[in-house]
Design a protein around this motif. Structure first.
Motif, PDB file in Angstrom:
ATOM      1  N   GLU A  15       7.515  -5.883   5.798  1.00  0.00           N
ATOM      2  CA  GLU A  15       7.204  -6.108   6.864  1.00  0.00           C
ATOM      3  C   GLU A  15       5.755  -5.291   7.632  1.00  0.00           C
ATOM      4  N   GLU A  16       6.148  -4.260   7.828  1.00  0.00           N
ATOM      5  CA  GLU A  16       4.609  -3.376   8.218  1.00  0.00           C
ATOM      6  C   GLU A  16       4.131  -3.231   7.442  1.00  0.00           C
ATOM      7  N   VAL A  17       4.312  -2.814   6.136  1.00  0.00           N
ATOM      8  CA  VAL A  17       2.891  -2.367   4.731  1.00  0.00           C
ATOM      9  C   VAL A  17       2.495  -3.908   4.610  1.00  0.00           C
ATOM     10  N   GLN A  18       3.023  -5.396   4.416  1.00  0.00           N
ATOM     11  CA  GLN A  18       2.321  -6.266   4.407  1.00  0.00           C
ATOM     12  C   GLN A  18       1.360  -6.230   5.127  1.00  0.00           C
ATOM     13  N   LYS A  19       1.201  -6.708   6.121  1.00  0.00           N
ATOM     14  CA  LYS A  19       0.554  -6.680   7.761  1.00  0.00           C
ATOM     15  C   LYS A  19      -0.288  -5.766   7.446  1.00  0.00           C
ATOM     16  N   LEU A  20      -0.034  -4.411   7.000  1.00  0.00           N
ATOM     17  CA  LEU A  20      -1.071  -3.161   7.174  1.00  0.00           C
ATOM     18  C   LEU A  20      -2.043  -3.696   6.353  1.00  0.00           C
ATOM     19  N   VAL A  21      -1.707  -4.060   5.078  1.00  0.00           N
ATOM     20  CA  VAL A  21      -2.033  -4.757   3.825  1.00  0.00           C
ATOM     21  C   VAL A  21      -3.364  -6.044   4.422  1.00  0.00           C
ATOM     22  N   ARG A  22      -2.128  -6.662   4.732  1.00  0.00           N
ATOM     23  CA  ARG A  22      -3.756  -8.222   5.049  1.00  0.00           C
ATOM     24  C   ARG A  22      -4.612  -7.552   5.645  1.00  0.00           C
ATOM     25  N   ASP A  90      14.305   2.528  -1.150  1.00  0.00           N
ATOM     26  CA  ASP A  90      13.448   2.215  -1.505  1.00  0.00           C
ATOM     27  C   ASP A  90      13.347   0.707  -1.508  1.00  0.00           C
ATOM     28  N   GLY A  91      11.681  -0.230  -1.767  1.00  0.00           N
ATOM     29  CA  GLY A  91      11.220  -1.069  -1.473  1.00  0.00           C
ATOM     30  C   GLY A  91      10.168  -2.302  -2.552  1.00  0.00           C
ATOM     31  N   THR A  92       9.991  -3.006  -1.463  1.00  0.00           N
ATOM     32  CA  THR A  92       8.108  -3.671  -2.379  1.00  0.00           C
ATOM     33  C   THR A  92       8.070  -4.813  -1.822  1.00  0.00           C
ATOM     34  N   CYS A  93       6.283  -4.720  -1.683  1.00  0.00           N
ATOM     35  CA  CYS A  93       6.341  -5.576  -1.356  1.00  0.00           C
ATOM     36  C   CYS A  93       5.079  -6.793  -1.880  1.00  0.00           C
ATOM     37  N   THR A  94       4.631  -8.053  -2.025  1.00  0.00           N
ATOM     38  CA  THR A  94       3.149  -7.998  -2.584  1.00  0.00           C
ATOM     39  C   THR A  94       3.057  -9.134  -1.562  1.00  0.00           C
ATOM     40  N   VAL A  95       1.730  -8.838  -1.600  1.00  0.00           N
ATOM     41  CA  VAL A  95       0.514 -10.014  -0.871  1.00  0.00           C
ATOM     42  C   VAL A  95      -0.433 -10.643  -1.552  1.00  0.00           C
ATOM     43  N   ARG A  96      -0.420 -11.850  -1.094  1.00  0.00           N
ATOM     44  CA  ARG A  96      -0.913 -12.747  -1.470  1.00  0.00           C
ATOM     45  C   ARG A  96      -2.412 -13.331  -0.587  1.00  0.00           C
ATOM     46  N   TRP A  97      -3.535 -12.770  -1.249  1.00  0.00           N
ATOM     47  CA  TRP A  97      -4.516 -13.305   0.229  1.00  0.00           C
ATOM     48  C   TRP A  97      -5.608 -14.446  -0.700  1.00  0.00           C
ATOM     49  N   LYS A 100     -12.017 -18.845  -0.470  1.00  0.00           N
ATOM     50  CA  LYS A 100     -12.301 -20.161  -0.984  1.00  0.00           C
ATOM     51  C   LYS A 100     -12.192 -20.306  -2.524  1.00  0.00           C
ATOM     52  N   TYR A 101     -13.160 -18.832  -2.777  1.00  0.00           N
ATOM     53  CA  TYR A 101     -14.078 -18.086  -4.022  1.00  0.00           C
ATOM     54  C   TYR A 101     -12.956 -17.714  -4.336  1.00  0.00           C
ATOM     55  N   MET A 102     -12.036 -16.318  -4.122  1.00  0.00           N
ATOM     56  CA  MET A 102     -10.708 -16.006  -5.148  1.00  0.00           C
ATOM     57  C   MET A 102      -9.510 -15.619  -4.457  1.00  0.00           C
ATOM     58  N   TYR A 103      -9.051 -14.632  -5.381  1.00  0.00           N
ATOM     59  CA  TYR A 103      -7.450 -14.057  -4.774  1.00  0.00           C
ATOM     60  C   TYR A 103      -7.523 -12.819  -4.563  1.00  0.00           C
ATOM     61  N   CYS A 104      -6.542 -11.923  -3.646  1.00  0.00           N
ATOM     62  CA  CYS A 104      -6.055 -10.838  -4.166  1.00  0.00           C
ATOM     63  C   CYS A 104      -4.767 -10.295  -3.987  1.00  0.00           C
ATOM     64  N   ILE A 105      -4.216  -9.891  -5.116  1.00  0.00           N
ATOM     65  CA  ILE A 105      -2.903  -9.809  -4.767  1.00  0.00           C
ATOM     66  C   ILE A 105      -2.728  -8.322  -5.387  1.00  0.00           C
ATOM     67  N   VAL A 106      -2.001  -7.541  -4.059  1.00  0.00           N
ATOM     68  CA  VAL A 106      -1.815  -6.638  -3.861  1.00  0.00           C
ATOM     69  C   VAL A 106       0.004  -6.278  -4.073  1.00  0.00           C
ATOM     70  N   ASN A 107       0.624  -5.521  -4.704  1.00  0.00           N
ATOM     71  CA  ASN A 107       1.367  -5.030  -4.980  1.00  0.00           C
ATOM     72  C   ASN A 107       2.050  -3.412  -4.139  1.00  0.00           C
ATOM     73  N   ILE A 108       2.858  -3.037  -3.466  1.00  0.00           N
ATOM     74  CA  ILE A 108       3.559  -2.045  -3.531  1.00  0.00           C
ATOM     75  C   ILE A 108       4.485  -1.683  -3.641  1.00  0.00           C
ATOM     76  N   TRP A 109       4.653  -0.506  -3.825  1.00  0.00           N
ATOM     77  CA  TRP A 109       6.512   0.049  -4.292  1.00  0.00           C
ATOM     78  C   TRP A 109       6.704   0.949  -3.803  1.00  0.00           C
TER      79      TRP A 109
END
Length: 114
Positions: A15-22, A90-97, A100-109
């Motif tokens: 949750e902490e990492v997802q918020k930071l990325v978003r 260890d862990g991973t998270c994915t943020v999908r943002w 209207k015009y684009m997608y941004c997908i970030v994976n962090i391990w």
């Protein structure tokens, strides 16, 4: 109490990492229209800011980050991954943002340094 805090530091906090990325994505991309020529710059800025903020958390982790910025035009995107690691730390998270015009997908391990 101190031992409990140490144990929390050794667990990847999704949750902490997802918020930071978003926050970093929104700051950089916000209401922008997709631009093929600007995408590399956006990726660099978001990556540098995210890794800097992860470092400031002072957690004993090695981080790996992957980011994709793509135009919203109806095409599909599929990815898959498999991991062999310590599931207790260890862990991973994915943020999908998207806007209207684009997608941004970030994976962090996050891989604990023990």
């Amino acid at each position: 109490m101190a031992q409990e805090d140490d144990e929390e530091d050794l667990v990847f906090n999704v949750e902490e990492v997802q918020k930071l990325v978003r926050d970093n994505i929104e700051l950089c991309l916000g209401g922008n229209v997709y631009s093929h020529s600007r995408a590399p710059q956006w990726i660099t800025v978001i990556t540098e800011r995210t890794l800097a903020r992860l470092t400031k958390l002072n957690k004993p982790f090695k981080y790996i980050m992957r980011m994709t910025v793509t135009q919203k035009n109806g095409c599909g995107l599929h990815t898959a991954a498999a991991y062999f690691w310590d599931t207790a730390t260890d862990g991973t998270c994915t943020v999908r943002w998207e806007n209207k015009y684009m997608y941004c997908i970030v994976n962090i391990w996050g891989l604990a340094l023990q």
